[in-house]
Design an enzyme around this catalytic site. Structure first.
Site, PDB file in Angstrom:
ATOM      1  N   MET A  34      -5.936   7.128  -6.217  1.00  0.00           N
ATOM      2  CA  MET A  34      -4.712   7.388  -5.458  1.00  0.00           C
ATOM      3  C   MET A  34      -5.077   7.882  -4.055  1.00  0.00           C
ATOM      4  SD  MET A  34      -1.821   8.632  -8.077  1.00  0.00           S
ATOM      5  CE  MET A  34      -2.244  10.349  -8.136  1.00  0.00           C
ATOM      6  N   GLY A  35      -6.317   7.636  -3.633  1.00  0.00           N
ATOM      7  CA  GLY A  35      -6.729   8.039  -2.296  1.00  0.00           C
ATOM      8  C   GLY A  35      -7.068   9.520  -2.225  1.00  0.00           C
ATOM      9  N   GLY A  40     -15.981  13.126  -6.149  1.00  0.00           N
ATOM     10  CA  GLY A  40     -15.734  12.613  -7.506  1.00  0.00           C
ATOM     11  C   GLY A  40     -15.454  11.116  -7.470  1.00  0.00           C
ATOM     12  N   HIS A  41     -14.545  10.717  -6.573  1.00  0.00           N
ATOM     13  CA  HIS A  41     -14.246   9.281  -6.444  1.00  0.00           C
ATOM     14  C   HIS A  41     -15.489   8.515  -5.992  1.00  0.00           C
ATOM     15  CE1 HIS A  41     -10.186  11.128  -5.461  1.00  0.00           C
ATOM     16  NE2 HIS A  41      -9.873  10.309  -6.445  1.00  0.00           N
ATOM     17  N   GLN A  65       3.918   7.855 -11.921  1.00  0.00           N
ATOM     18  CA  GLN A  65       3.237   8.894 -12.696  1.00  0.00           C
ATOM     19  C   GLN A  65       3.554  10.305 -12.215  1.00  0.00           C
ATOM     20  OE1 GLN A  65      -0.731   7.120 -11.589  1.00  0.00           O
ATOM     21  NE2 GLN A  65      -1.431   9.227 -11.643  1.00  0.00           N
ATOM     22  N   GLN A 157      -6.305  11.284 -19.620  1.00  0.00           N
ATOM     23  CA  GLN A 157      -6.087   9.947 -19.039  1.00  0.00           C
ATOM     24  C   GLN A 157      -7.110   8.960 -19.603  1.00  0.00           C
ATOM     25  OE1 GLN A 157      -5.056   9.068 -14.791  1.00  0.00           O
ATOM     26  NE2 GLN A 157      -7.221   8.677 -14.562  1.00  0.00           N
TER      27      GLN A 157
HETATM   28  O1  PAF Z   1      -6.812   9.057 -11.790  1.00  0.00           O
HETATM   29  C1  PAF Z   1      -6.093   8.610 -10.864  1.00  0.00           C
HETATM   30  O2  PAF Z   1      -6.355   8.773  -9.678  1.00  0.00           O
HETATM   31  C2  PAF Z   1      -4.825   7.844 -11.222  1.00  0.00           C
HETATM   32  O3  PAF Z   1      -4.209   8.387 -12.343  1.00  0.00           O
HETATM   33  C3  PAF Z   1      -5.056   6.338 -11.395  1.00  0.00           C
HETATM   34  C4  PAF Z   1      -6.001   6.039 -12.542  1.00  0.00           C
HETATM   35  C5  PAF Z   1      -5.641   5.767 -10.106  1.00  0.00           C
HETATM   36  C6  PAF Z   1      -3.724   5.647 -11.670  1.00  0.00           C
HETATM   37  O4  PAF Z   1      -2.813   5.834 -10.656  1.00  0.00           O
END
Ligand code: PAF
Length: 288
Positions: A34-35, A40-41, A65, A157
């Site tokens: 989600m930017g 971590g990303h 969400q 998740q």
């Molecule tokens: O973990 C996230 O950033 C979000 O929940 C995802 C998996 C990109 C879905 O919008």
């Protein structure tokens, strides 16, 4: 020299670019986000780069969400900076659609993993995991990657998405990467940006509670009720933190376990002011 990251905003164009990757016999890795990217990303991107020939990422702040009282409007949006980071890491394709592109007027289909979506974070955030499962199902169909990369920080998740992938027979390997922490232990999260200096310090109580439980478990305590009690006591030592849950569960079903001898997910969620933070540790059973 590698071509700069290609930014794509329509589903049709993203599908075409991704199908071309598979057509020429290359493997495709996918990192949905989600930017507001942090280390971590970026660790997910690095993992994708090491496993796959071509890497696609998405940046989409998924309205589905977020609950009606949640932080959709103020969720950090830093597309330009994120694009630069992804480009530097060698991401090939960046899908950044609008909400109308993803959910055109009249869209009526949702994906819900019943029995999992209302546990842990799903209990405090009704509809959250339905939104996550729906958008990830759509993204996986648009990209059709060989591997998709997710962070262990969002353990519930991970459980929901693993089950969705299995139940829908989706042809993708889910790769779950370890939590990345600040040097003092705080799990990296886009929501850490909401914390003021004091809250940033107070937020360390989540990690402290997990470390305390870890050390007691390492000394042989396996009783989940006792471990939860210990974790809650640590959280209570920080009066500014409001506990949502401290749980010891099966990492796949998210059901409580009585003891941790066969492995368990120890997960915590707490509010600092209005910011909800989560963290966890995964106890792997001996021999696995
Ligand atoms: O973990 C996230 O950033 C979000 O929940 C995802 C998996 C990109 C879905 O919008």
């Amino acid at each position: 020299m590698k071509a700069p990251v290609k930014i794509i905003s329509t589903i049709a164009e993203m599908k075409a670019a991704c199908r071309e990757v598979t057509r020429v016999g290359k493997t495709l890795g996918f990192v949905p986000t989600m930017g507001a990217l942090h280390e971590g990303h970026l660790s997910l991107v690095r993992a994708a780069k090491s496993r796959c020939d071509v890497v696609a990422a998405s940046i989409f702040v998924n309205p589905l969400q977020f609950g009606p009282t949640e932080d959709l409007a103020k969720y950090p949006r830093t597309l330009e900076h994120d694009t630069k980071l992804l480009d530097e890491l060698g991401v090939d394709l960046l899908f950044a659609p609008s909400a109308d592109e993803m959910y055109p007027k009249g869209a009526k289909t949702y994906v819900e993993v019943t029995g999992l979506s209302d546990k842990l974070d799903g209990a405090a955030r009704p509809g959250h995991f339905r939104g996550v499962a729906t958008v990830v199902a759509k993204l996986l169909e648009i990209v059709r990657p060989d591997c998709a990369f997710f962070g262990q920080k969002d353990a519930a998740q991970v459980a929901v998405l693993r089950k969705m992938v299995s139940d829908l027979d989706l042809d993708v390997e889910m790769v779950v990467c370890p939590i990345v922490r600040e040097t003092d232990g705080l799990a990296m999260s886009s929501r850490n940006a909401y914390l003021n200096t004091e809250q940033r310090q107070q937020a360390l109580v989540l990690y402290r509670s997990l470390m305390r439980v870890q050390s007691v478990a390492d000394q042989g305590e396996g009783d989940a009720a006792r471990l939860i009690e210990i974790g809650k006591q640590v959280i209570a030592e920080e009066p500014s933190a409001r506990l949502d849950y401290f749980a010891v569960v099966d990492p796949d079903t998210l059901d409580p376990v009585a003891d941790i001898s066969r492995g368990a997910l120890v997960a915590v969620a707490a509010y600092l002011g209005s910011t909800r933070l989560i963290d966890n540790i995964l106890r792997i059973p001996p021999g696995r």
